[in-house]
Write a protein that holds these residues in place. Structure first.
Motif, PDB file in Angstrom:
ATOM      1  N   ASP A 196     -14.949   3.253   8.966  1.00  0.00           N
ATOM      2  CA  ASP A 196     -13.866   4.228   8.953  1.00  0.00           C
ATOM      3  C   ASP A 196     -13.430   4.433   7.503  1.00  0.00           C
ATOM      4  O   ASP A 196     -13.928   3.767   6.598  1.00  0.00           O
ATOM      5  N   GLU A 197     -12.464   5.323   7.329  1.00  0.00           N
ATOM      6  CA  GLU A 197     -12.013   5.569   5.962  1.00  0.00           C
ATOM      7  C   GLU A 197     -10.551   5.190   5.772  1.00  0.00           C
ATOM      8  O   GLU A 197      -9.791   5.072   6.737  1.00  0.00           O
ATOM      9  N   MET A 198     -10.180   5.017   4.531  1.00  0.00           N
ATOM     10  CA  MET A 198      -8.793   4.749   4.159  1.00  0.00           C
ATOM     11  C   MET A 198      -8.473   5.558   2.921  1.00  0.00           C
ATOM     12  O   MET A 198      -9.386   6.014   2.221  1.00  0.00           O
ATOM     13  N   ALA A 199      -7.192   5.726   2.652  1.00  0.00           N
ATOM     14  CA  ALA A 199      -6.767   6.421   1.437  1.00  0.00           C
ATOM     15  C   ALA A 199      -5.344   6.010   1.099  1.00  0.00           C
ATOM     16  O   ALA A 199      -4.392   6.470   1.707  1.00  0.00           O
ATOM     17  N   PHE A 200      -5.230   5.081   0.173  1.00  0.00           N
ATOM     18  CA  PHE A 200      -3.918   4.708  -0.373  1.00  0.00           C
ATOM     19  C   PHE A 200      -4.164   3.919  -1.649  1.00  0.00           C
ATOM     20  O   PHE A 200      -5.321   3.647  -2.005  1.00  0.00           O
ATOM     21  N   ALA A 201      -3.093   3.577  -2.352  1.00  0.00           N
ATOM     22  CA  ALA A 201      -3.236   2.733  -3.539  1.00  0.00           C
ATOM     23  C   ALA A 201      -2.408   1.477  -3.335  1.00  0.00           C
ATOM     24  O   ALA A 201      -1.338   1.533  -2.722  1.00  0.00           O
ATOM     25  N   TRP A 202      -2.916   0.339  -3.813  1.00  0.00           N
ATOM     26  CA  TRP A 202      -2.064  -0.836  -3.933  1.00  0.00           C
ATOM     27  C   TRP A 202      -1.369  -0.705  -5.263  1.00  0.00           C
ATOM     28  O   TRP A 202      -2.038  -0.622  -6.300  1.00  0.00           O
ATOM     29  N   LEU A 203      -0.028  -0.685  -5.254  1.00  0.00           N
ATOM     30  CA  LEU A 203       0.663  -0.688  -6.535  1.00  0.00           C
ATOM     31  C   LEU A 203       1.372  -2.017  -6.684  1.00  0.00           C
ATOM     32  O   LEU A 203       1.943  -2.536  -5.728  1.00  0.00           O
ATOM     33  N   GLY A 204       1.329  -2.556  -7.896  1.00  0.00           N
ATOM     34  CA  GLY A 204       2.144  -3.723  -8.223  1.00  0.00           C
ATOM     35  C   GLY A 204       3.342  -3.207  -9.000  1.00  0.00           C
ATOM     36  O   GLY A 204       3.181  -2.398  -9.900  1.00  0.00           O
ATOM     37  N   TRP A 205       4.543  -3.629  -8.623  1.00  0.00           N
ATOM     38  CA  TRP A 205       5.711  -3.196  -9.400  1.00  0.00           C
ATOM     39  C   TRP A 205       6.848  -4.160  -9.179  1.00  0.00           C
ATOM     40  O   TRP A 205       6.797  -4.996  -8.278  1.00  0.00           O
ATOM     41  N   TYR A 206       7.865  -4.105 -10.061  1.00  0.00           N
ATOM     42  CA  TYR A 206       9.119  -4.771  -9.724  1.00  0.00           C
ATOM     43  C   TYR A 206      10.264  -3.810  -9.916  1.00  0.00           C
ATOM     44  O   TYR A 206      10.201  -2.889 -10.722  1.00  0.00           O
ATOM     45  N   ASP A 207      11.298  -4.023  -9.109  1.00  0.00           N
ATOM     46  CA  ASP A 207      12.466  -3.151  -9.147  1.00  0.00           C
ATOM     47  C   ASP A 207      13.290  -3.428 -10.391  1.00  0.00           C
ATOM     48  O   ASP A 207      13.323  -4.548 -10.896  1.00  0.00           O
ATOM     49  N   LEU A 208      13.983  -2.410 -10.855  1.00  0.00           N
ATOM     50  CA  LEU A 208      14.930  -2.555 -11.957  1.00  0.00           C
ATOM     51  C   LEU A 208      16.281  -2.027 -11.476  1.00  0.00           C
ATOM     52  O   LEU A 208      16.319  -1.074 -10.684  1.00  0.00           O
ATOM     53  N   PHE A 222      -2.258  -0.685 -10.830  1.00  0.00           N
ATOM     54  CA  PHE A 222      -2.765   0.387  -9.974  1.00  0.00           C
ATOM     55  C   PHE A 222      -4.124  -0.041  -9.438  1.00  0.00           C
ATOM     56  O   PHE A 222      -5.012  -0.397 -10.204  1.00  0.00           O
ATOM     57  N   GLN A 223      -4.262  -0.055  -8.121  1.00  0.00           N
ATOM     58  CA  GLN A 223      -5.544  -0.398  -7.509  1.00  0.00           C
ATOM     59  C   GLN A 223      -5.856   0.594  -6.398  1.00  0.00           C
ATOM     60  O   GLN A 223      -5.295   0.515  -5.312  1.00  0.00           O
ATOM     61  N   PRO A 224      -6.756   1.548  -6.663  1.00  0.00           N
ATOM     62  CA  PRO A 224      -7.112   2.524  -5.639  1.00  0.00           C
ATOM     63  C   PRO A 224      -7.754   1.820  -4.441  1.00  0.00           C
ATOM     64  O   PRO A 224      -8.351   0.746  -4.597  1.00  0.00           O
ATOM     65  N   HIS A 251     -13.698  -3.404  -6.267  1.00  0.00           N
ATOM     66  CA  HIS A 251     -12.269  -3.186  -6.053  1.00  0.00           C
ATOM     67  C   HIS A 251     -11.556  -3.541  -7.340  1.00  0.00           C
ATOM     68  O   HIS A 251     -11.294  -4.700  -7.618  1.00  0.00           O
ATOM     69  N   MET A 252     -11.318  -2.529  -8.146  1.00  0.00           N
ATOM     70  CA  MET A 252     -10.784  -2.784  -9.473  1.00  0.00           C
ATOM     71  C   MET A 252      -9.254  -2.707  -9.467  1.00  0.00           C
ATOM     72  O   MET A 252      -8.677  -1.806  -8.876  1.00  0.00           O
ATOM     73  N   VAL A 253      -8.631  -3.669 -10.151  1.00  0.00           N
ATOM     74  CA  VAL A 253      -7.188  -3.622 -10.381  1.00  0.00           C
ATOM     75  C   VAL A 253      -6.986  -3.253 -11.838  1.00  0.00           C
ATOM     76  O   VAL A 253      -7.552  -3.903 -12.716  1.00  0.00           O
ATOM     77  N   TYR A 254      -6.212  -2.235 -12.070  1.00  0.00           N
ATOM     78  CA  TYR A 254      -5.924  -1.843 -13.442  1.00  0.00           C
ATOM     79  C   TYR A 254      -4.507  -2.278 -13.785  1.00  0.00           C
ATOM     80  O   TYR A 254      -3.542  -1.744 -13.257  1.00  0.00           O
ATOM     81  N   ASN A 255      -4.403  -3.295 -14.647  1.00  0.00           N
ATOM     82  CA  ASN A 255      -3.103  -3.834 -15.060  1.00  0.00           C
ATOM     83  C   ASN A 255      -2.644  -3.088 -16.306  1.00  0.00           C
ATOM     84  O   ASN A 255      -3.258  -3.215 -17.374  1.00  0.00           O
ATOM     85  N   TYR A 256      -1.561  -2.345 -16.195  1.00  0.00           N
ATOM     86  CA  TYR A 256      -1.073  -1.596 -17.365  1.00  0.00           C
ATOM     87  C   TYR A 256      -0.618  -2.543 -18.469  1.00  0.00           C
ATOM     88  O   TYR A 256       0.026  -3.563 -18.186  1.00  0.00           O
ATOM     89  N   GLN A 269       0.853  -1.168   0.000  1.00  0.00           N
ATOM     90  CA  GLN A 269       0.000   0.000   0.000  1.00  0.00           C
ATOM     91  C   GLN A 269       0.890   1.219   0.000  1.00  0.00           C
ATOM     92  O   GLN A 269       1.717   1.404   0.873  1.00  0.00           O
ATOM     93  N   LEU A 270       0.741   2.037  -1.024  1.00  0.00           N
ATOM     94  CA  LEU A 270       1.611   3.187  -1.204  1.00  0.00           C
ATOM     95  C   LEU A 270       0.815   4.467  -1.132  1.00  0.00           C
ATOM     96  O   LEU A 270      -0.388   4.490  -1.337  1.00  0.00           O
ATOM     97  N   GLY A 271       1.560   5.537  -0.868  1.00  0.00           N
ATOM     98  CA  GLY A 271       0.922   6.843  -0.870  1.00  0.00           C
ATOM     99  C   GLY A 271      -0.121   6.944   0.220  1.00  0.00           C
ATOM    100  O   GLY A 271      -1.148   7.594   0.071  1.00  0.00           O
ATOM    101  N   GLN A 272       0.131   6.278   1.350  1.00  0.00           N
ATOM    102  CA  GLN A 272      -0.764   6.380   2.508  1.00  0.00           C
ATOM    103  C   GLN A 272      -0.896   7.861   2.888  1.00  0.00           C
ATOM    104  O   GLN A 272       0.098   8.572   2.945  1.00  0.00           O
ATOM    105  N   HIS A 273      -2.110   8.312   3.112  1.00  0.00           N
ATOM    106  CA  HIS A 273      -2.326   9.728   3.423  1.00  0.00           C
ATOM    107  C   HIS A 273      -1.395  10.201   4.536  1.00  0.00           C
ATOM    108  O   HIS A 273      -1.205   9.512   5.538  1.00  0.00           O
ATOM    109  N   VAL A 274      -0.819  11.403   4.366  1.00  0.00           N
ATOM    110  CA  VAL A 274       0.172  11.921   5.303  1.00  0.00           C
ATOM    111  C   VAL A 274      -0.495  12.441   6.569  1.00  0.00           C
ATOM    112  O   VAL A 274      -0.060  12.174   7.677  1.00  0.00           O
ATOM    113  N   THR A 275      -1.558  13.196   6.378  1.00  0.00           N
ATOM    114  CA  THR A 275      -2.268  13.740   7.533  1.00  0.00           C
ATOM    115  C   THR A 275      -3.380  12.770   7.905  1.00  0.00           C
ATOM    116  O   THR A 275      -3.816  11.974   7.075  1.00  0.00           O
ATOM    117  N   ASP A 276      -3.843  12.840   9.160  1.00  0.00           N
ATOM    118  CA  ASP A 276      -4.995  12.029   9.546  1.00  0.00           C
ATOM    119  C   ASP A 276      -6.181  12.377   8.652  1.00  0.00           C
ATOM    120  O   ASP A 276      -6.339  13.538   8.265  1.00  0.00           O
TER     121      ASP A 276
END
Ligand code: HEC
Length: 448
Positions: free
Chosen positions: A409-421, A321-323, A360-365, A288-295
């Motif tokens: 309650d609420e949440m705000a982040f994206a699940w990203l799928g990636w691999y390192d290069l 990308f999966q919001p 819950h949609m996953v968008y595969n590029y 889970q990336l880009g977790q909201h910074v502020t409460d």
């Protein structure tokens, strides 16, 4: 280096956008010629029947003319409003080329609307395409799994509100393994009618107790795969693997609904591993990336925007990308901030998606447009929540809402799928991408 990344994605967009509409428009038949057998059945086969057929979760089958005809008005409604098929990527922003994109083009939507307005005629039976032979939902599509995790059956009563929650089970694995392919299977027809969607995670062994005790500092879970009836889930790229550590436990995050009889919902997770001791070329991450910074602070009557940032220490290829938000979420964007030294910083908005908690949609590029980013890039996730009365999915517009793990309650982040290069692999992938784009541009010019 930074401008490379930016140029690569941008250029791809223009190429894709420019190619489609003209040709499609030229072929669109006049309204009175649109028929079910010739024009509409192929659209339903491609974009609807994976869910709308016997034994799947959607409320009605849309296979034969007799089945479809009574739903014509409703179909037009859902299609014109882009509520069906569920595909929520903003069509006006960012990358538009995905694997398994079932969404309809503007031309297809116009066809459906014309057909309905014109009395939804059947047309010539000889024009009817042969039926689609769908894979059996009770079969493994990934081959024989090396490990099957069976979650305890969950009793769904004949009547009641939709059920959201978590089921835990132990992982029976004696050493760490790399997952090559993974699939959620809902093994019986009855369960398939009540399981709306299910997300599975590899979690900390103490997560269940910590959640039940209301603790908030729970170690991060690893997202594995998502199931929604009739929909394909995230596709792991070739030569890649996701590390499954043997000390984990498993969690299933479910959304179930009642269908008029008592049903025990069964869900299984099958995994094919890379051979023991084999480390795949690309180690795939899912976090889970880009977790909201502020409460999250979402007062009644307000629309709130939050921002989250994740720094990529290494170059990478982003594959999915999966919001993720809860009921008040409406929209989420993924922006990349490249590590340029110039001002202003070079940024690129790669994807925005509308949000509907039911899906819950996953968008595969697609491979030729998946973002390739240099080390030092920051993923910026921007999320919007709407706590106004006007927002129809709002369960209680009088309530203040904040962040937390419960459904309300609420949440705000994206699940990203990636691999390192490595930096070298990054340069190579970039050169390949450029060559592809130059070839595409040359073809475009020849056609003009
Ligand atoms: C991923 C699965 C899925 C796909 C693909 C899908 N649907 Fe649906 N559809 C559902 C589900 C589940 C429901 C019931 C929940 C809801 O109304 O959102 C539904 C509801 C509907 C309804 C409303 C039914 C009612 O009770 O009023 C219509 C009409 C519809 N879909 C048409 C379509 C059409 C046309 C397509 C293709 C262009 C399509 N759907 C693609 C799953 C799907």
């Amino acid at each position: 280096m930074a401008h490379h990344g930016r140029g690569v994605v941008r250029f791809a967009l223009f190429a894709v956008l420019a190619a489609v509409p003209a040709a499609a428009l030229a072929q669109a038949p006049a309204a009175d010629e649109v028929t079910f057998t010739k024009d509409i059945a192929p659209i339903l086969q491609r974009s609807c029947q994976s869910c709308h057929r016997q034994g799947e979760m959607a409320p009605m089958s849309l296979v034969t003319y007799q089945e479809v005809r009574p739903w014509a008005r409703s179909i037009k409604n859902r299609v014109v409003n882009r509520e069906m098929p569920p595909w929520h990527i903003d069509k006006n922003i960012g990358i538009q080329k995905f694997k398994n994109d079932t969404s309809l083009s503007d031309e297809e939507i116009a066809l459906v609307a014309n057909w309905v307005d014109n009395g939804a005629p059947m047309g010539d039976p000889d024009d009817m395409p042969p039926p689609v032979d769908f894979a059996d939902s009770a079969e493994w599509q990934i081959g024989e799994p090396d490990l099957v995790v069976r979650f305890p059956a969950y009793p769904v009563p004949a009547e009641g509100p939709d059920l959201f929650g978590n089921i835990y089970t132990d992982l029976d694995l004696d050493e760490d393994r790399y997952i090559k392919a993974i699939q959620t299977r809902v093994p019986d027809d009855a369960s398939r009618r009540v399981v709306h969607h299910a997300l599975s995670f590899a979690v900390d062994p103490d997560e269940q107790q910590m959640r039940e005790a209301g603790e908030t500092d729970i170690p991060a879970a690893m997202f594995l795969v998502e199931y929604a009836s009739g929909k394909l889930s995230e596709i792991y790229p070739e030569n890649s693997g996701l590390l499954l550590e043997s000390w984990r436990r498993m969690r299933l995050d479910y959304h179930l609904h009642s269908v008029g009889e008592d049903i025990d919902a069964n869900v299984e997770l099958g995994m094919v591993f890379h051979p023991k001791g084999h480390v795949p070329e690309h180690i795939r991450w899912s976090k889970q990336l880009g977790q909201h910074v502020t409460d999250l602070d979402i007062p009644p009557g307000k629309v709130v925007r939050t921002d989250g940032y994740t720094y990529f220490h290494s170059a990478a290829r982003i594959t999915a990308f999966q919001p993720h938000m809860h009921a008040l979420g409406t929209y989420q964007c993924l922006e990349l901030i490249y590590p340029s030294t110039g001002t202003p910083a070079e940024t690129e908005l790669v994807s925005c998606a509308h949000w509907d908690y039911n899906w819950h949609m996953v968008y595969n590029y697609a491979d030729d447009v998946a973002p390739i980013i240099p080390a030092g890039t920051v993923a910026h996730v921007i999320s919007w929540h709407d706590n106004t009365e006007a927002f129809r999915a709002n369960p209680d517009p009088k309530n203040w809402t904040g962040n937390g793990g419960r459904t309300i309650d609420e949440m705000a982040f994206a699940w990203l799928g990636w691999y390192d290069l490595t930096d070298e692999q990054y340069e190579e992938e970039l050169a390949e991408r450029r060559a592809l784009q130059e070839a595409a541009a040359a073809t475009d010019q020849q056609q003009q």
